[in-house]
Design a protein around this motif. Structure first.
Motif, PDB file in Angstrom:
ATOM      1  N   UNK A  52     -10.961  25.095  -9.120  1.00  0.00           N
ATOM      2  CA  UNK A  52     -11.936  26.193  -9.147  1.00  0.00           C
ATOM      3  C   UNK A  52     -12.224  26.701  -7.741  1.00  0.00           C
ATOM      4  N   UNK A  53     -12.329  25.795  -6.783  1.00  0.00           N
ATOM      5  CA  UNK A  53     -12.555  26.205  -5.393  1.00  0.00           C
ATOM      6  C   UNK A  53     -11.362  27.012  -4.893  1.00  0.00           C
ATOM      7  N   UNK A  54     -10.143  26.569  -5.198  1.00  0.00           N
ATOM      8  CA  UNK A  54      -8.937  27.312  -4.803  1.00  0.00           C
ATOM      9  C   UNK A  54      -8.926  28.701  -5.442  1.00  0.00           C
ATOM     10  N   UNK A  55      -9.342  28.793  -6.716  1.00  0.00           N
ATOM     11  CA  UNK A  55      -9.396  30.091  -7.395  1.00  0.00           C
ATOM     12  C   UNK A  55     -10.348  31.054  -6.683  1.00  0.00           C
ATOM     13  N   UNK A  56     -11.514  30.538  -6.298  1.00  0.00           N
ATOM     14  CA  UNK A  56     -12.493  31.373  -5.598  1.00  0.00           C
ATOM     15  C   UNK A  56     -11.985  31.776  -4.214  1.00  0.00           C
ATOM     16  N   UNK A  57     -11.301  30.869  -3.547  1.00  0.00           N
ATOM     17  CA  UNK A  57     -10.741  31.185  -2.225  1.00  0.00           C
ATOM     18  C   UNK A  57      -9.669  32.266  -2.325  1.00  0.00           C
ATOM     19  N   UNK A  58      -8.812  32.152  -3.315  1.00  0.00           N
ATOM     20  CA  UNK A  58      -7.750  33.158  -3.492  1.00  0.00           C
ATOM     21  C   UNK A  58      -8.374  34.510  -3.833  1.00  0.00           C
ATOM     22  N   UNK A  59      -9.382  34.507  -4.682  1.00  0.00           N
ATOM     23  CA  UNK A  59     -10.056  35.771  -5.014  1.00  0.00           C
ATOM     24  C   UNK A  59     -10.628  36.420  -3.749  1.00  0.00           C
ATOM     25  N   UNK A  60     -11.253  35.612  -2.902  1.00  0.00           N
ATOM     26  CA  UNK A  60     -11.807  36.132  -1.649  1.00  0.00           C
ATOM     27  C   UNK A  60     -10.679  36.648  -0.747  1.00  0.00           C
ATOM     28  N   UNK A  61      -9.582  35.891  -0.675  1.00  0.00           N
ATOM     29  CA  UNK A  61      -8.437  36.282   0.153  1.00  0.00           C
ATOM     30  C   UNK A  61      -7.854  37.615  -0.325  1.00  0.00           C
ATOM     31  N   UNK A  62      -7.780  37.794  -1.643  1.00  0.00           N
ATOM     32  CA  UNK A  62      -7.266  39.061  -2.174  1.00  0.00           C
ATOM     33  C   UNK A  62      -8.119  40.232  -1.699  1.00  0.00           C
ATOM     34  N   UNK A  63      -9.431  40.056  -1.697  1.00  0.00           N
ATOM     35  CA  UNK A  63     -10.309  41.120  -1.210  1.00  0.00           C
ATOM     36  C   UNK A  63     -10.076  41.403   0.265  1.00  0.00           C
ATOM     37  N   UNK A  64      -9.841  40.349   1.051  1.00  0.00           N
ATOM     38  CA  UNK A  64      -9.533  40.553   2.473  1.00  0.00           C
ATOM     39  C   UNK A  64      -8.228  41.322   2.644  1.00  0.00           C
TER      40      UNK A  64
END
Length: 136
Positions: free
Chosen positions: A69-81
């Motif tokens: 779940x933490x990795x999913x949230x990190x990837x979502x944030x990275x996509x926005x970046x």
């Protein structure tokens, strides 16, 4: 059925739901996943929930283990970046989104999105706009 037993189970359910809401709020507001050193033990300490219980809550409430779940949230944030600034190097995106290094970021991104960050950038690159000419 014993009435006391069923009332007790309802209390347990309420307590679990309150904790789930608290975790959701913590993830949304504090964005702890942006810190590379976040792990289950640290989250347990911050939330004052025993690690074993927190792990169970993630498995049941989020449908996946804490780390996933933490990795999913990190990837979502990275996509926005990446969408905001496609020119950012992977190492910068990795650091800003909570991954320890660019290699870990690329692996997690590929696992979750099915494409490499480089391909994601290409597929989401804004179309160049033709210059508008003004005539006197």
């Amino acid at each position: 059925r014993d009435l006391r037993m069923s009332r007790g189970l309802g209390d347990v359910y309420k307590r679990q739901m309150e904790r789930k809401k608290r975790i959701d709020r913590w993830l949304a507001e504090a964005k702890p996943y942006l810190h590379a050193d976040l792990d289950l033990q640290e989250a347990s300490r911050i939330l004052s929930i025993p690690a074993e219980e927190l792990a169970r809550m993630f498995n049941r409430g989020f449908g996946k283990p804490f780390g996933a779940e933490i990795a999913r949230l990190r990837v979502r944030y990275a996509k926005n970046l990446l969408l905001a600034d496609p020119s950012l190097p992977d190492r910068i995106v990795a650091a800003r989104s909570g991954f320890g290094d660019a290699r870990r970021f690329r692996r997690a991104f590929l696992r979750q999105e099915g494409v490499h960050p480089r391909q994601f950038r290409r597929e989401h690159r804004p179309e160049p706009q033709p210059e508008k000419r003004t005539y006197p």
